[in-house]
Design an enzyme around this catalytic site. Structure first.
Site, short mmCIF file in Angstrom:
data_model
loop_
_atom_site.label_atom_id
_atom_site.label_comp_id
_atom_site.label_asym_id
_atom_site.label_seq_id
_atom_site.Cartn_x
_atom_site.Cartn_y
_atom_site.Cartn_z
N ASP A 1 17.45 82.45 54.11
CA ASP A 1 16.46 81.42 54.40
C ASP A 1 15.59 81.05 53.21
OD1 ASP A 1 16.88 81.19 57.39
OD2 ASP A 1 16.45 83.32 57.23
N CYS B 1 15.44 68.94 62.10
CA CYS B 1 16.52 69.67 61.45
C CYS B 1 17.90 69.10 61.77
CB CYS B 1 16.45 71.15 61.83
SG CYS B 1 15.10 72.02 61.00
N LYS C 1 19.91 67.79 58.78
CA LYS C 1 20.59 68.65 57.81
C LYS C 1 22.06 68.28 57.65
CE LYS C 1 19.60 73.09 57.61
NZ LYS C 1 19.27 74.50 57.92
N ASP D 1 11.36 73.04 52.80
CA ASP D 1 11.99 72.42 53.97
C ASP D 1 11.26 71.12 54.28
OD1 ASP D 1 13.54 72.05 56.35
OD2 ASP D 1 13.73 74.22 56.46
N GLY E 1 1.15 69.21 45.86
CA GLY E 1 2.39 68.64 46.36
C GLY E 1 2.85 67.46 45.53
#
Length: 349
Positions: free
Chosen positions: A51, A17, A20, A68, A139
């Site tokens: 979120d 993360c 980001k 994410d 996916g």
């Protein structure tokens, strides 16, 4: 580069993360977006810093949708997949929902990474989804210069138990479910300083599913819920403050911390995201003089697959802590409270 010497973290400019975009830059980017058209069934959209998006299906069900993905924070491909999947599913739990299905997001440097390594990444993600009781139902994949993996995650909740991050109230107590320090440990690992015990502590927290989310959301007295990820505790806490129009008062000494991260933080080791996160907070975060530099860094540390942050009425505190502990989150701790005041965070020693 052979399989034996392959280091996933060397193939990307950032990891976890910490990849980001800084909150201040993201705000500038989103400012040019046209205003969304009203949709009667869209319960949560881009109007808040929540979120996930939420769509009301009927009086009993709301669909939670989120995505994410990021670049490797660890070198082990299986662990990378596990961490990325845990992190993606966290946004469903943070809205008070239960995951039902996931789709994989895969971008890999096909000419650099062996197929079996990519397969291990996917297997790691699938193992976490299996632990959550959901399928990876499909996916999309591309050939990209840096390795990227994550999930589209879908979940369900009752419309009445959806928890936004803007609904904290004056007097609410703040409780953090996981300890801080993931980004610091990731930086130490890249420098070759993290031993086996420190790595184990890092994996233990980043692969722990935030399953208490639905039980917390259904609890009387829980008003706001979010998870702490790339913007650090301070950045995500500011989102609560701005949404509610309240001030957060936090004690640095009350924060749960990953033990292995503390000495590295004291030595100034950490990701570049710490500086970006502190800069983005600006004057909206005020530190007492007794708060040490390393503590400030840990509060701004980009958490990959971080913990749930709960704002609840004082009378609900014991029940919230009990739910966390029953779910295997023994480090959960009261870290502060919400109060009347400008939308800012005040940190005492």
């Amino acid at each position: 580069m052979t399989n034996a010497t392959l280091r996933l973290t060397e193939l990307s400019h950032g990891g976890g993360c910490g990849c980001k975009i800084a909150p201040s830059v993201l705000s500038e980017m989103l400012a040019s977006m046209p205003a969304a058209q009203p949709f009667a069934n869209l319960m949560v959209g881009t109007e808040t810093a929540d979120d996930a998006a939420v769509w009301r299906l009927n009086d009993q069900q709301a669909l939670i949708a989120t995505t994410d993905f990021f670049m490797p924070i660890v070198d082990d491909p299986y662990d990378f997949g596990r961490i990325a999947a845990t992190n993606a599913l966290s946004d469903v739990y943070a809205m008070g929902g239960t995951p039902i299905m996931a789709l994989a997001i895969v971008g890999m440097p096909i000419n650099t990474l062996p197929v079996e390594v990519i397969g291990r990444i996917l297997a790691g993600g699938a193992s976490i989804c299996a632990e959550a009781g959901i399928p990876v139902a499909g996916g999309h994949s591309i050939d990209s210069p840096e390795p990227i993996y994550g999930l589209v995650a879908l979940g369900l909740a009752h419309p009445d138990t959806i928890k936004r991050n803007r609904d904290a109230r004056d007097g609410d107590v703040l409780i953090l479910g996981k300890p801080l320090g993931v980004g610091v440990l990731g930086s130490a690992m890249k420098k070759g300083l993290l031993d086996a015990d420190g790595y184990a502590q890092m994996i233990a927290t980043t692969t722990r599913l935030n399953r208490p989310g639905p039980a917390l959301a259904a609890l009387d007295g829980v008003h706001a819920l979010t998870d702490v990820t790339g913007f650090g505790l301070l950045g995500h806490l500011l989102e609560l403050c701005r949404g509610a129009g309240l001030e957060a008062q936090v004690s640095a000494s009350a924060l749960p911390l990953i033990p292995a991260a503390i000495p590295f933080a004291r030595d100034g080791i950490g990701p570049g995201a710490i500086g970006r996160n502190l800069a983005s907070c600006g004057d909206a975060v005020q530190f007492d003089s007794g708060v040490e530099t390393w503590q400030r860094s840990l509060m701004a540390d980009a958490q990959t697959s971080g913990g749930l942050l709960v704002a609840c009425a004082p009378e609900a505190v014991e029940n919230v802590l009990a739910i966390f502990r029953q779910g295997g989150f023994g480090e959960a701790a009261v870290i502060g409270r919400m109060a009347q005041g400008p939308a800012q965070v005040k940190v005492t020693a």
